[in-house]
Design a protein around this motif. Structure first.
Motif, PDB file in Angstrom:
ATOM      1  N   PHE A  25      10.725 -15.427 -21.924  1.00 40.25           N
ATOM      2  CA  PHE A  25      12.155 -15.193 -22.084  1.00 40.25           C
ATOM      3  C   PHE A  25      13.063 -16.395 -21.922  1.00 40.25           C
ATOM      4  N   ILE A  26      12.533 -17.593 -21.693  1.00 41.58           N
ATOM      5  CA  ILE A  26      13.435 -18.731 -21.572  1.00 41.58           C
ATOM      6  C   ILE A  26      13.376 -19.578 -22.839  1.00 41.58           C
ATOM      7  N   GLU A  27      14.450 -20.280 -23.104  1.00 41.88           N
ATOM      8  CA  GLU A  27      14.585 -21.024 -24.354  1.00 41.88           C
ATOM      9  C   GLU A  27      13.477 -22.051 -24.530  1.00 41.88           C
ATOM     10  N   ALA A  28      13.078 -22.721 -23.442  1.00 39.52           N
ATOM     11  CA  ALA A  28      12.116 -23.816 -23.554  1.00 39.52           C
ATOM     12  C   ALA A  28      10.715 -23.337 -23.907  1.00 39.52           C
ATOM     13  N   GLN A  29      10.346 -22.116 -23.487  1.00 45.44           N
ATOM     14  CA  GLN A  29       8.966 -21.691 -23.658  1.00 45.44           C
ATOM     15  C   GLN A  29       8.836 -20.308 -24.292  1.00 45.44           C
ATOM     16  N   LYS A  30       9.916 -19.755 -24.774  1.00 44.63           N
ATOM     17  CA  LYS A  30       9.850 -18.375 -25.252  1.00 44.63           C
ATOM     18  C   LYS A  30       8.921 -18.248 -26.465  1.00 44.63           C
ATOM     19  N   MET A  31       8.280 -17.123 -26.550  1.00 39.74           N
ATOM     20  CA  MET A  31       7.482 -16.795 -27.718  1.00 39.74           C
ATOM     21  C   MET A  31       8.363 -16.011 -28.676  1.00 39.74           C
ATOM     22  N   SER A  32       7.899 -15.842 -29.893  1.00 41.41           N
ATOM     23  CA  SER A  32       8.699 -15.116 -30.890  1.00 41.41           C
ATOM     24  C   SER A  32       8.577 -13.620 -30.657  1.00 41.41           C
ATOM     25  N   ILE A  33       9.224 -13.149 -29.612  1.00 49.34           N
ATOM     26  CA  ILE A  33       9.062 -11.746 -29.245  1.00 49.34           C
ATOM     27  C   ILE A  33      10.179 -10.859 -29.781  1.00 49.34           C
ATOM     28  N   GLY A  34      11.179 -11.452 -30.404  1.00 50.49           N
ATOM     29  CA  GLY A  34      12.197 -10.616 -31.030  1.00 50.49           C
ATOM     30  C   GLY A  34      13.610 -10.842 -30.555  1.00 50.49           C
ATOM     31  N   PHE A  35      13.792 -11.466 -29.401  1.00 47.42           N
ATOM     32  CA  PHE A  35      15.170 -11.684 -28.943  1.00 47.42           C
ATOM     33  C   PHE A  35      15.208 -12.813 -27.925  1.00 47.42           C
ATOM     34  N   TYR A  36      16.413 -13.316 -27.722  1.00 48.60           N
ATOM     35  CA  TYR A  36      16.668 -14.303 -26.677  1.00 48.60           C
ATOM     36  C   TYR A  36      18.037 -14.020 -26.111  1.00 48.60           C
ATOM     37  N   ASP A  37      18.159 -14.037 -24.786  1.00 50.07           N
ATOM     38  CA  ASP A  37      19.439 -13.782 -24.143  1.00 50.07           C
ATOM     39  C   ASP A  37      19.688 -14.847 -23.077  1.00 50.07           C
ATOM     40  N   PRO A  38      20.809 -15.570 -23.135  1.00 47.93           N
ATOM     41  CA  PRO A  38      21.066 -16.660 -22.175  1.00 47.93           C
ATOM     42  C   PRO A  38      21.202 -16.170 -20.740  1.00 47.93           C
ATOM     43  N   GLU A  39      21.702 -14.959 -20.543  1.00 46.95           N
ATOM     44  CA  GLU A  39      21.810 -14.440 -19.173  1.00 46.95           C
ATOM     45  C   GLU A  39      20.429 -14.253 -18.564  1.00 46.95           C
ATOM     46  N   LEU A  40      19.512 -13.703 -19.352  1.00 50.49           N
ATOM     47  CA  LEU A  40      18.149 -13.526 -18.858  1.00 50.49           C
ATOM     48  C   LEU A  40      17.479 -14.877 -18.637  1.00 50.49           C
ATOM     49  N   ASP A  41      17.712 -15.816 -19.535  1.00 48.78           N
ATOM     50  CA  ASP A  41      17.170 -17.165 -19.399  1.00 48.78           C
ATOM     51  C   ASP A  41      17.567 -17.748 -18.044  1.00 48.78           C
ATOM     52  N   GLN A  42      18.828 -17.633 -17.679  1.00 47.29           N
ATOM     53  CA  GLN A  42      19.299 -18.192 -16.415  1.00 47.29           C
ATOM     54  C   GLN A  42      18.633 -17.525 -15.221  1.00 47.29           C
ATOM     55  N   LYS A  43      18.518 -16.196 -15.271  1.00 44.71           N
ATOM     56  CA  LYS A  43      17.875 -15.471 -14.173  1.00 44.71           C
ATOM     57  C   LYS A  43      16.418 -15.916 -13.993  1.00 44.71           C
ATOM     58  N   VAL A  44      15.697 -16.040 -15.103  1.00 47.43           N
ATOM     59  CA  VAL A  44      14.282 -16.414 -15.034  1.00 47.43           C
ATOM     60  C   VAL A  44      14.130 -17.854 -14.565  1.00 47.43           C
ATOM     61  N   THR A  45      14.937 -18.763 -15.101  1.00 51.97           N
ATOM     62  CA  THR A  45      14.842 -20.179 -14.727  1.00 51.97           C
ATOM     63  C   THR A  45      15.095 -20.365 -13.237  1.00 51.97           C
ATOM     64  N   GLU A  46      16.081 -19.671 -12.700  1.00 49.45           N
ATOM     65  CA  GLU A  46      16.372 -19.771 -11.264  1.00 49.45           C
ATOM     66  C   GLU A  46      15.244 -19.170 -10.431  1.00 49.45           C
ATOM     67  N   ALA A  47      14.698 -18.049 -10.880  1.00 46.48           N
ATOM     68  CA  ALA A  47      13.632 -17.386 -10.122  1.00 46.48           C
ATOM     69  C   ALA A  47      12.367 -18.236 -10.067  1.00 46.48           C
ATOM     70  N   MET A  48      12.086 -18.974 -11.134  1.00 42.97           N
ATOM     71  CA  MET A  48      10.869 -19.781 -11.190  1.00 42.97           C
ATOM     72  C   MET A  48      10.853 -20.891 -10.148  1.00 42.97           C
ATOM     73  N   GLN A  49      12.018 -21.287  -9.623  1.00 40.30           N
ATOM     74  CA  GLN A  49      12.086 -22.387  -8.668  1.00 40.30           C
ATOM     75  C   GLN A  49      12.175 -21.916  -7.222  1.00 40.30           C
ATOM     76  N   ILE A  50      12.155 -20.615  -7.001  1.00 36.81           N
ATOM     77  CA  ILE A  50      12.266 -20.074  -5.637  1.00 36.81           C
ATOM     78  C   ILE A  50      10.923 -20.208  -4.925  1.00 36.81           C
ATOM     79  N   MET A  51      10.897 -20.854  -3.770  1.00 31.50           N
ATOM     80  CA  MET A  51       9.661 -21.057  -3.013  1.00 31.50           C
ATOM     81  C   MET A  51       9.373 -19.910  -2.051  1.00 31.50           C
TER      82      MET A  51
END
Length: 536
Positions: free
Chosen positions: A453-479
């Motif tokens: 779901f993020i712009e840098a690595q998303k697969m062609s799954i049918g949609f992209y949403d910047p709000e979801l991108d931000q949520k996922v990107t922030e979550a990936m860095q949480i230790m």
């Protein structure tokens, strides 16, 4: 193990077929087993010793029927499942996953985060490659640097691209320094195989004849698309392998592969169809083993095109209420599936237990469509489906079409061969919705979403949403583990509500195996004889 009751008609059919096969070959029918069986191991050994030509076939050779052959013999390039399966019996990763998809030591005995950007791995001592050289931290350094080199086109290299430095501390200690917090780095090292530093730059042709791993088996012979034959590594650090020889035999057609199992030509058959389960169990030597898989299947709305009425989430939610997922699982998949209401498999430890499926409610579906300003009859929906790539894929799509038609939606089904299906996805030619299955095998919610779901690595799954991108990107860095889980749950709630797809299920993986063996398949589908098989 998932067992199914055999119907009388199925049993009669299979035994009739076997009887005809025996008659045609002139072989006598099998006699009924004695009522009492002496299974004293000492007496069995004495019998074998008396006649050196008599061997236990189960302990001597295991023949495995797989859906496809290996694509590349290079341990750093391999990526597809059918290439990984034989290679992971010869090469090993630093870490492995167990039956619960939890991380377990393999070539690494322990790992810890020294700070937010530094991981340290302790390596197993006393391990040798098949050529007799010792496995050390220098081999890990060489392999990881090779994988990170873009020109090498290594499989999954993007998943560790945050690594900036690989530092050898001593022979059995290695550190990874990352450019930003990378809490799931150990998960990634369950993917990558290790090979010796002194051959790290050798060509694919070299590895076609020289498999230099640390695993329980070593290469005997590889003939592309015919077979891969392995023999036991007598010096394996983990002990004696359960069988002396293993052959992986590509058999692409499901019916042919299942027929080879019925005839006793192979001992394990991959990718058994649900309707073949009774027939497998009717064969005297046949048993079924199944395990919840990590492949999540859904019908994804193709929102690239911003077509109405799909841009209104009430319509997308309505489609979910219109489909009886439980009935599809029970009738088409015969119970070999688990519902996934937020596109996350049952095996992901971050699956949110508080999210309920939409449920089957046709009246609610019509109500939501009307709230969005439409009548069901106003909607012309195209369903795209592959045929033969996933278990009962076309049947699943046809069932969805039927449910949508029942509430008045006009549905057109377009079936595609796999190659053209991929081409249509990549070109964004599909409209309406398309059936796709993805692997949720990272054992981590944010990492899994980061592959989708993020712009840098998303697969062609049918949609992209910047709000979801931000949520996922922030979550990936949480230790912090608790905070990371909470962030994953929030993302799942967002996805469930946004409804970018008709949520369906994840499959169970089904295998047939010879009853001479105890087979415990793992959810990652990476069949490793040493860890998954035992001779009874």
């Amino acid at each position: 193990m998932h067992l199914r009751k055999l119907t009388t008609s199925s049993a009669l059919l299979v035994f009739l077929i076997l009887g005809l096969m025996l008659a045609a070959t002139g072989c006598p029918a099998a006699e009924a087993p004695d009522e009492e069986v002496d299974d004293d191991p000492e007496e069995v050994d004495e019998d074998v010793d008396e006649d050196p030509d008599v061997m236990d076939p189960a302990a001597e050779e295991l023949i495995v029927g797989v859906p496809a052959g290996m694509r590349s013999p290079h341990p750093g390039i391999m990526g597809d499942l059918n290439t990984q399966i034989p290679m992971r019996n010869v090469y090993e990763a630093l870490i492995r996953r167990d039956e619960n998809m939890e991380l377990q030591p393999l070539l690494a005995t322990s790992w810890e985060a020294l700070d937010d950007v530094t991981w340290e791995f302790e390596l197993r001592e006393g391990v040798e490659f098949h050529d007799g050289t010792e496995f050390t931290a220098e081999d890990v350094e060489a392999c990881v640097n090779w994988i990170l080199e873009p020109e090498n086109a290594a499989a999954w290299a993007h998943s560790i691209e945050l690594i900036e430095e690989v530092n050898v501390v001593d022979d059995h200690t290695v550190q990874f320094v990352t450019e930003e917090p990378f809490p799931t780095l150990p998960n990634m090292f369950a993917q990558f195989l290790m090979w010796p530093a002194h051959v790290v730059d050798e060509s694919e042709e070299f590895f076609g004849e020289n498999w230099v791993g640390t695993g329980p088996y070593q290469l005997s012979e590889w003939r592309r698309d015919e077979h891969i034959r392995l023999e036991a590594n007598d010096n394996y650090w983990g002990g004696d392998p359960p069988v002396q020889k293993v052959e992986f035999r590509p058999i692409p057609e499901d019916g042919t592969r299942q027929g080879a199992f019925y005839a006793g030509e192979i001992d394990v058959a991959f990718a058994i169809s649900v309707d073949a389960v009774p027939e497998v169990e009717a064969v005297p030597h046949g048993e079924i083993a199944s395990v919840p898989g990590t492949r999540v299947v859904a019908h994804l709305f193709q929102l690239w095109h911003e077509d109405e009425p799909y841009m209104d989430k009430r319509v997308r939610q309505a489609f979910n209420y219109a489909v009886d997922v439980d009935e599809i699982m029970e009738t088409i998949l015969e119970g070999f599936a688990y519902e996934t209401p937020a596109y996350v498999s049952d095996l992901n430890p971050h699956k949110n237990p508080n999210i309920d499926p939409y449920g089957f409610d046709p009246d609610k579906a019509v109500e939501l469509i009307r709230e969005a300003g439409y009548e069901p009859e106003d909607i012309d929906h195209t369903i795209h489906t592959c045929s033969g790539r996933y278990i009962r894929d076309a049947d699943i799509s046809e069932a969805i079409a039927s449910y949508l038609s029942d509430i008045g939606i006009n549905v057109d089904i377009q079936r595609h061969e796999w190659a053209t299906y991929l081409e249509g996805r990549d070109a964004k030619d599909h409209v309406g919705s398309a059936l796709w299955g993805v692997l949720d095998n990272t054992s981590d919610g944010p990492s899994y979403f980061g592959k989708r779901f993020i712009e840098a690595q998303k697969m062609s799954i049918g949609f992209y949403d910047p709000e979801l991108d931000q949520k996922v990107t922030e979550a990936m860095q949480i230790m912090d583990p608790d905070e990371r889980e909470a962030a994953s749950w929030e993302i799942e709630e967002w996805i469930h509500d946004f409804a970018p797809m008709i949520f369906l299920f994840n499959y169970e993986d089904i295998y047939a195996h010879n009853s001479d063996y105890e087979f415990n398949p793992k959810p990652d589908q990476l069949f490793r004889v040493f860890w998954d098989m035992e001779v009874r």
